[in-house]
Structure formats: structure tokens, C-alpha cells
Design a protein around this motif. Structure first.
Motif, PDB file in Angstrom:
ATOM      1  N   ASP A 123     -23.022   6.946 -29.407  1.00 13.85           N
ATOM      2  CA  ASP A 123     -23.211   8.152 -28.483  1.00 13.85           C
ATOM      3  C   ASP A 123     -22.777   9.321 -29.345  1.00 13.85           C
ATOM      4  O   ASP A 123     -22.488   9.211 -30.572  1.00 13.85           O
ATOM      5  N   ARG A 152     -32.207   9.148 -33.298  1.00 14.43           N
ATOM      6  CA  ARG A 152     -31.799   9.119 -31.786  1.00 14.43           C
ATOM      7  C   ARG A 152     -32.794  10.119 -31.184  1.00 14.43           C
ATOM      8  O   ARG A 152     -33.159   9.740 -30.185  1.00 14.43           O
ATOM      9  N   LEU A 155     -36.263   8.223 -31.377  1.00 15.59           N
ATOM     10  CA  LEU A 155     -36.274   6.983 -30.416  1.00 15.59           C
ATOM     11  C   LEU A 155     -35.158   6.897 -29.386  1.00 15.59           C
ATOM     12  O   LEU A 155     -34.252   6.212 -29.446  1.00 15.59           O
ATOM     13  N   PRO A 156     -35.299   7.875 -28.139  1.00 13.15           N
ATOM     14  CA  PRO A 156     -34.234   8.335 -27.332  1.00 13.15           C
ATOM     15  C   PRO A 156     -34.133   7.219 -26.509  1.00 13.15           C
ATOM     16  O   PRO A 156     -33.032   7.165 -25.599  1.00 13.15           O
ATOM     17  N   ASP A 157     -34.913   6.468 -26.294  1.00 11.41           N
ATOM     18  CA  ASP A 157     -34.966   5.399 -24.871  1.00 11.41           C
ATOM     19  C   ASP A 157     -34.416   3.915 -25.322  1.00 11.41           C
ATOM     20  O   ASP A 157     -34.623   2.866 -24.642  1.00 11.41           O
ATOM     21  N   ILE A 158     -34.033   3.870 -26.582  1.00 15.62           N
ATOM     22  CA  ILE A 158     -33.529   2.609 -27.402  1.00 15.62           C
ATOM     23  C   ILE A 158     -32.400   2.641 -27.586  1.00 15.62           C
ATOM     24  O   ILE A 158     -31.904   3.822 -28.409  1.00 15.62           O
ATOM     25  N   PRO A 159     -31.412   1.753 -27.171  1.00 15.35           N
ATOM     26  CA  PRO A 159     -30.034   1.823 -27.928  1.00 15.35           C
ATOM     27  C   PRO A 159     -29.707   1.773 -29.261  1.00 15.35           C
ATOM     28  O   PRO A 159     -30.450   1.036 -30.270  1.00 15.35           O
ATOM     29  N   HIS A 160     -29.070   2.655 -29.819  1.00 16.25           N
ATOM     30  CA  HIS A 160     -28.540   2.558 -31.227  1.00 16.25           C
ATOM     31  C   HIS A 160     -27.320   2.371 -31.425  1.00 16.25           C
ATOM     32  O   HIS A 160     -26.395   2.583 -31.015  1.00 16.25           O
TER      33      HIS A 160
END
Length: 415
Positions: A123, A152, A155-160
Motif C-alpha cells: 500500500d 501499481r 495494474l491497479p486492480d491486482i494485488p501487489h
């Protein structure tokens, strides 16, 4: 992204276990981005690539998928451009990331300091924490931060998920990670042994347990990660208790271009008597030392060729390299008290039978030896190369840091 014609079929045929729940692993360096799309269940690298020379107008691009390798040269001005190129390559050449069901993006981060003892979902605060560690890893963490920020955004909709090279070594005893310098100064500036290559050491030591069919907590291991960067670790029951790299990856074994252990007064000597600046000394010790500094070649294949041709400098370089390895094996044997397995991994560890043979030669009194026939075998599979009579097994176990990162990512998002 829209699936390309035939991409799904090629993806399924390439992955023996299907394409369900893949992980995109990204390693953003100071001037490069390395990536791999991994099936964490089957272990396959479905696609991989590398973008080099970021910031220059002749950036080098390589993308591999389904047996095809694409190479290009183009302007790659920054990490943002590099990661956009990565996504474009998947879109154009496959596999389509939507069809591949990417469930996480895993970011390798070299330095996690004392803040991170395991993987963490990224985050904004995690990004700032990684940024705050830049003074401890000025060559690596800035690239990681840039790569994470751009990935991030793209690819904002995938957990990093961040996976730290140092995390595995957060278990080191205080006596092992503490340097004998002014305690307040060390505390103020975060000076301690952190260790690196932790993802590899953790993966390999766990793999040994599974291959042997023995409980990890019952095994004492010395793991030798011998790539261009090289490190050793002592692992008791799956827990790291010592490692050769320190505050930075410069300490420890002789490496391809790094000096490893030296008298710290050499730095003062070079500054005062050779007139070298701190930055110049940093460059010498990290990029112009090790095997390259001694022999002019940091590739073992070239080194062996030089030795065969009678080059004394190359022979000395190999002797120094092996001597340092033996010192660490002896030291870690004393720390562990009992060594069940010595493991060779990474480039030279997996592929150079001469290095393995010379490293173990003379250790028979410790119950350590190598069987020549087993050692000379060419294989990509984990294997025992010691004779049957030894009390300590010697093994070759290929490392797979990308797979380890992918599996840790899945464990994090499923927790």
C-alpha cells in the motif's frame, strides 16, 4: 487487454498445469526491469523477459513465450516507459494477461531493513517504508520504488506484493547480526548484518527437505548461492542463523566483480595514498574486484579457459575464491555443530563441477566429500553428489527465486 487470437491455446499448451492463477514477478533494477509470468502451482515460467539500459536511447528488450524469443532495440527513457513496454509485449506477443488470470504482481525488493520480516501486500505506506530504506540500498531500492509505483498505476486492480531479499535473515541471532562498532552510531544509521539472496536460500533449503523426505526442522544446512553475486548461509531447522553478506551485498565470499571480505582500512589506504574518492572506491570494490579484478574475467568458463592456457592470475583468482568458500564452510560448521547437508545452487553452484570439487576437497575429516561421477553428471534436477559413506550430504539444488516469489505472493493474498 483483449486476448490475441490463439493465445489461450498456446498458453494452455505451454503450461503443463494450465494457466489458472498466475503471478507476474517484477524485478526493477537501477537500469533494468526483469519480469516473469509464473504458474505457482506447476512451477513453470510461462513467459519471461528483460528490458535493459533504461534511460538510454538504445534500450535492449527481450521477451520469451511459447518457445519464441523476440529482441528489440528502442528508446527506453524511464521505468514508466519500461513497464508500459512490458504490458505491450504481453498484449502483442502473448500471453494475454487477462487470459492468464494474473492474481498478483510480485516485486522483488533487495533491502527490507528491520521493517520487513516477510512478504507484505503493498500500500502507500509500504512504498514509503521502502523509500525510507534507500540510504541502505542506494543502488537497488530507488529502482524498486519506481517500478512498484508505475506497476501499481498500470495494474491497479491486482494485488501487489513485496518480497524482500533480507526477510529470511531477520531470524539471525543478535550476536550474528551485530557489528562491533559504536552501538549508538550503528542504531542511528541502521548498521547491522541484513543478508541478501534470502529468497534463494529459503527456497533451496526447503527444497532439500522435500527432496530428501525429511522434516525441515530436523536438518542443519549450509547453502552456497554461487552466482555472479555469491553468498553462504547457515540454516538450523529451516531458520537462518548466519549469512555471509552484511549491511550490503559486498561483504562475504569472493564474487564475480565484488571483493567480499576485506580489511576496512583498505578503504582509508586507497583514499589517502591512491587519491581515490569514496565513490571511486565503491566502484572498485563492487564492479572491478572479485574474479574480474584478479583475473580480468568474472565468467567461470572464461576463467577455466585461462587456467588451461597457463594464466597464473586466473589460477590465483580461483584459489582465492575456493579458499574463501572453505573458510565459510568451516566457520558455519562450527556454528551449527552438526551439518546434515551442504547445498550448491545458482550459476556456478549448479553448473561448475570444478568449483564444487575444489570446494569440498580436503574436508573428508569432517565427513564431507564428493563422488566424481555424481558430481560430473549434467542435470537440472536436485541431486546428491556425495558418496554413500559420508555423514554430510552434498547436494546440487537449482534455485528458482521467481517461483519462490510467486508462491509467497499467493500465500499472502490467500491468507
Amino acid at each position: 487487454m483483449n486476448p490475441s487470437t490463439g493465445t489461450g491455446d498456446r498458453l494452455s499448451s505451454f503450461s503443463a498445469h494450465g494457466a489458472s492463477e498466475t503471478v507476474l514477478v517484477i524485478n526493477s533494477g537501477s537500469s533494468s526491469v526483469k519480469y516473469q509470468l509464473v504458474n505457482p502451482i506447476g512451477g513453470e515460467a510461462i513467459a519471461s523477459g528483460l528490458i535493459e539500459r533504461i534511460g538510454e536511447d538504445d534500450g535492449k528488450i527481450t521477451h520469451k513465450f511459447a518457445g519464441n524469443t523476440t529482441r528489440r532495440v528502442q528508446d527506453v527513457p524511464d521505468h514508466g516507459t519500461a513497464l508500459r513496454i512490458v504490458l505491450d509485449l504481453f498484449n502483442e506477443l502473448g500471453p494475454d494477461l487477462a487470459a492468464a488470470d494474473v492474481v498478483a504482481v510480485g516485486h522483488r525488493v533487495v533491502q527490507g531493513g528491520s521493517k520487513f520480516s516477510g512478504p507484505v501486500i503493498i500500500d502507500d505506506q509500504v512504498v514509503e517504508d521502502i523509500r525510507s530504506l534507500i540510504p541502505l540500498a542506494p543502488l537497488h531500492n530507488p529502482g524498486h520504488v519506481r517500478g512498484i509505483e508505475v506497476a501499481r498505476a498500470l495494474l491497479p486492480d491486482i494485488p501487489h506484493v513485496a518480497i524482500f531479499d533480507t526477510a529470511f535473515f531477520q531470524t539471525l541471532p543478535e550476536a550474528a547480526y551485530t557489528y562491533a562498532i559504536d552501538a549508538e552510531l550503528a542504531k542511528e544509521h541502521g548498521i547491522r548484518r541484513y543478508g541478501f539472496h534470502g529468497t534463494s536460500h529459503q527456497y533451496v533449503s526447503g527444497k532439500v527437505s522435500r527432496v530428501l523426505g525429511r522434516k525441515l526442522e530436523d536438518l542443519n544446512q549450509i547453502v552456497l548461492h554461487l552466482g555472479n553475486g555469491a553468498s553462504a548461509s547457515a540454516i538450523r531447522g529451516g531458520v537462518a542463523v548466519e549469512t555471509s553478506m552484511g549491511l550490503t551485498p559486498l561483504e562475504g565470499l569472493v564474487m564475480g566483480t565484488r571483493s567480499g571480505d576485506i580489511d576496512p582500512a583498505i578503504i582509508f589506504h586507497l583514499h589517502r595514498n591512491a587519491g581515490l574518492s569514496i565513490d571511486e572506491i565503491d566502484d572498485v570494490l563492487n564492479k572491478k574486484s572479485g574474479l574480474k579484478g584478479l583475473a580480468g574475467d568474472n565468467d567461470f568458463r572464461g576463467l577455466h579457459d585461462l587456467i588451461e592456457a597457463g594464466n597464473e592470475g586466473a589460477k590465483l583468482a580461483l584459489d582465492v575464491y575456493i579458499h574463501r568458500l572453505k573458510k565459510y564452510i568451516g566457520a558455519y560448521h562450527a556454528i551449527l555443530g552438526r551439518v546434515d547437508v551442504i547445498v550448491f545452487t545458482a550459476g556456478a553452484g549448479e553448473n561448475d563441477d570444478i568449483v564444487r570439487s575444489l570446494t569440498v576437497a580436503g574436508l573428508e575429516s569432517l565427513g564431507i566429500a564428493i563422488d566424481p561421477a555424481r558430481n560430473n553428471e549434467r542435470s537440472r534436477e536436485p541431486r546428491i553428489i556425495s558418496p554413500d559413506w559420508t555423514s554430510t550430504l552434498v547436494m546440487v539444488v537449482p534455485t528458482n527465486e521467481e517461483l519462490a516469489i510467486a508462491r509467497q505472493c499467493v500465500a499472502m493474498i490467500d491468507a
